[in-house]
Design a protein around this motif. Structure first.
Motif: not given
Length: 645
Positions: A486-487, A493-494, A502-504, A508-509
């Motif tokens: 993920r970039g 976009a999210a 922490a959020a990224t 991804v998970l």
């Protein structure tokens, strides 16, 4: 070396000499093998069968030789697969296994009359033979005696007295092993006829001036309690109860210390190594593999206690006591020994069924062995019990965590017994019930070297498994948990700030291939309270149960690399009603413990079961019935705990 008959000495040809070590169970064979080979031993299987093969290198002043520790046997008249192997190995005409150049036969000085029967059969084979006389110190303590020189003359072969652990005695034996040219078979081998053989044994004992040892009064006094049907059984359960209290009481501080070290290392890595490589080091290697390695103190302590109990002579008493209980399941005491072996791992437990004469007993015991709580389950149990039960909770002097662990082990044992009974009933009882014969050795202090070798082998096996299987699976899991890549555009976009680590990581998970797999099986596991993260761990643990711990370690490290344990405790998931709940709440954690108590999450065990039975039928039945049992019991436990909580 070449084989010979009629008293000719063995000749060294080329290559390394092979010597087979033969003796009855509890004759001191394993202790002697460990003393001579130390940590230079290796294990494997005989061609075509799953009977374990133990070989080690012995260094002497004249070079090296290979010592092969054959399975313990009271006779060469084989009634079980392991005894059959001893007969095959000593038969020069059998080309399926390698015949040794010479034989080292152990005779227990305290039971010399019975031991001579096995020696007579070995001497009839005609291989060069040397006798090792063990437990002479025990013989003298019990007012018995034997003239070693006279015994050597009567047998016509070299006799070396050895007290296990005595350096001078071991030195004399090494010297004898280093001079194979002095080994010979007796000019006149013992008779084959049973009446004549009895007369031969009497003549050897008379010639050696053998005086029978007195009954071991100390052992008799202890056995009057430990073998009592009521008090002995009570002592057994108290011993096992204390066993698991010790695992938490003594190993937990060491585990915390190791965990703190990995937490510090993970935090340091995350701070100084950035990008994809930093995430791999922090989450996969330290978060995943490290989360399994922290249980090494428990593994070491488990095998230390088992080795001490075995070396003291207590485990044979436990088998005798359990023989009565095993009989209710239609099995015998030898099956208990096999099930006890499964406490280390189901694989040696399944392999230990080779000592059972009945094929139906072997099948029933094999179906039950994976239910015994193995060391792989121990890592899962310690993690989940730590999440379920506060370490400060006690019932008087008894720690609640140790009590839960004892109940898990007891539950596994009871499930194994019930399963064995059902399969024995299902397969039918045919053929005569053969007698169960087990040596009751005198109580003695375990040999420190033997205990150390057993613990070292267990630790080495655990580390080897971590380094080979778990590391590979952990790396694959890390890829599945982090792909597709993920970039920045995906995060924006999210509605996620790309700088919010922490959020990224959570995004991804939550959108990884692993998450897709975990959600795909949610209809199966949702009634048990599992979410996709737990499902991924359950699926991954099919390779090895410890991988479940490594999976949660990776997920937790991604959430909070500075303190994965805290991350596990704080993980949230949907409660199914639009809100959230703790992922590892009491109902879910109890259901997870129950699931792992019954499920056959080990491909290696399935593979060994396939080789042992020669068909996929029984492994498929084992996996199927254990999964159904695990799911059903986990659902019941989840429902009950949820209703009570």
């Amino acid at each position: 070396m070449g084989h010979h008959h009629g008293g000719a000495a063995v000749k060294v040809a080329s290559g390394t000499a092979r010597v087979a070590l033969v003796g009855s169970p509890n004759s001191g064979k394993t202790t002697l093998f460990n003393a001579l080979t130390g940590l230079r031993a290796k294990t494997g299987n005989y061609p075509g069968v799953t009977v374990a093969r133990f070989e080690g290198t012995v260094r002497t002043a004249d070079g090296e030789l290979v010592l092969e520790d054959l399975p313990g046997t009271y006779s060469l008249d084989a009634i079980s697969p392991d005894e059959q192997i001893v007969t095959q190995v000593l038969d020069a005409g059998d080309t399926t296994v390698e015949t040794p150049d010479a034989v080292l036969v152990l005779l227990d000085a305290t039971t010399l009359r019975r031991s001579l029967g096995l020696l007579a059969q070995v001497l009839q084979v005609g291989l060069p033979t040397t006798v090792v006389l063990t437990f002479r110190d025990e013989l003298a303590r019990r007012q018995g005696s034997v003239d070693v020189s006279a015994l050597q003359r009567a047998l016509g072969v070299q006799v070396v007295p050895v007290v296990a652990g005595a350096r001078d005695d071991l030195g004399a034996l090494r010297e004898a092993l280093g001079r194979p040219e002095s080994w010979a078979s007796p000019i006149v081998p013992p008779p084959v006829d049973s009446t004549e053989l009895r007369e031969w044994v009497d003549s050897v004992l008379d010639a050696a001036g053998y005086r029978l040892p007195e009954a071991d009064r100390r052992t008799a006094r202890i056995d009057s309690v430990l073998l009592h049907p009521v008090w002995g059984t009570a002592v057994f359960f108290v011993t096992m109860f204390l066993f698991f209290q010790v695992i938490f009481t003594f190993a937990a501080p060491l585990q915390d210390l190791v965990q703190s070290g990995f937490d510090w290392l993970a935090g340091l890595t995350a701070e100084h190594v950035h990008g994809i490589f930093g995430a791999f080091l922090s989450n996969a290697l330290i978060g995943g593999v490290g989360s399994v390695l922290v249980f090494l103190p428990q593994i070491v302590l488990l095998f230390l206690m088992i080795s001490v109990l075995e070396g003291s002579g207590y485990l044979s008493r436990a088998a005798f006591l359990m023989d009565r209980i095993m009989a209710r399941a239609g099995l015998e005491g030898r099956a208990f020994v096999a099930l006890l072996s499964a406490l280390a791992c189901a694989i040696p437990g399944i392999m230990a069924t080779r000592s059972l004469p009945s094929a139906r007993d072997r099948i029933a015991t094999m179906m039950a062995a994976p239910l015994m709580t193995c060391s792989a389950r121990l890592t899962v149990y310690v993690l989940l019990v730590g999440l379920l039960v506060d370490p400060s909770t006690r019932f008087g002097p008894v720690g609640a965590q140790g009590l839960v662990m004892f109940c898990l082990y007891l539950g596994g044992a009871l499930a194994a017994m019930g399963t064995a009974w059902l399969f024995k009933k299902f397969t039918g009882r045919h053929g005569p019930v053969l007698p169960f014969y087990m040596e009751m050795p005198s109580y003695r202090l375990p040999r420190a070297r033997s205990v150390a070798v057993a613990v070292w082998d267990a630790a080495k096996g655990f580390l080897h498994k971590v380094g080979r299987i778990i590391l590979v699976v952990t790396v694959v899991l890390w890829l599945l948990l982090n792909l597709p890549a993920r970039g920045t555009s995906d995060f924006r976009a999210a509605g996620i700030n790309p700088d919010d680590t922490a959020a990224t990581s959570s995004y991804v998970l939550d959108h990884s291939f692993a998450a897709d797999a975990g959600r795909a099986v949610e209809p199966v596991f949702e009634p048990l309270g599992f979410d996709w993260r737990v499902n991924v761990g359950v699926l991954a643990s099919l390779s090895a149960r410890e991988v479940f711990v490594a999976t949660l370690g990776q997920v937790a490290a991604a959430d909070n690399p500075d303190s994965p344990t805290t991350a596990l405790q704080q993980m949230q998931t949907s409660d199914g009603h639009g809100g959230e709940r703790k992922l590892f709440d009491a109902p879910t954690t109890a259901a997870l413990l129950t699931f792992f108590l019954f499920a056959l999450q080990c491909m290696s065990t399935i593979g060994v079961m396939r080789r042992e039975t020669g068909t996929w039928r029984w492994p498929a039945i084992a996996f199927g019935y254990m999964f159904v049992l695990a799911w059903t019991m986990a659902f019941v436990v989840h429902s009950v705990v949820a209703a009570v909580a």
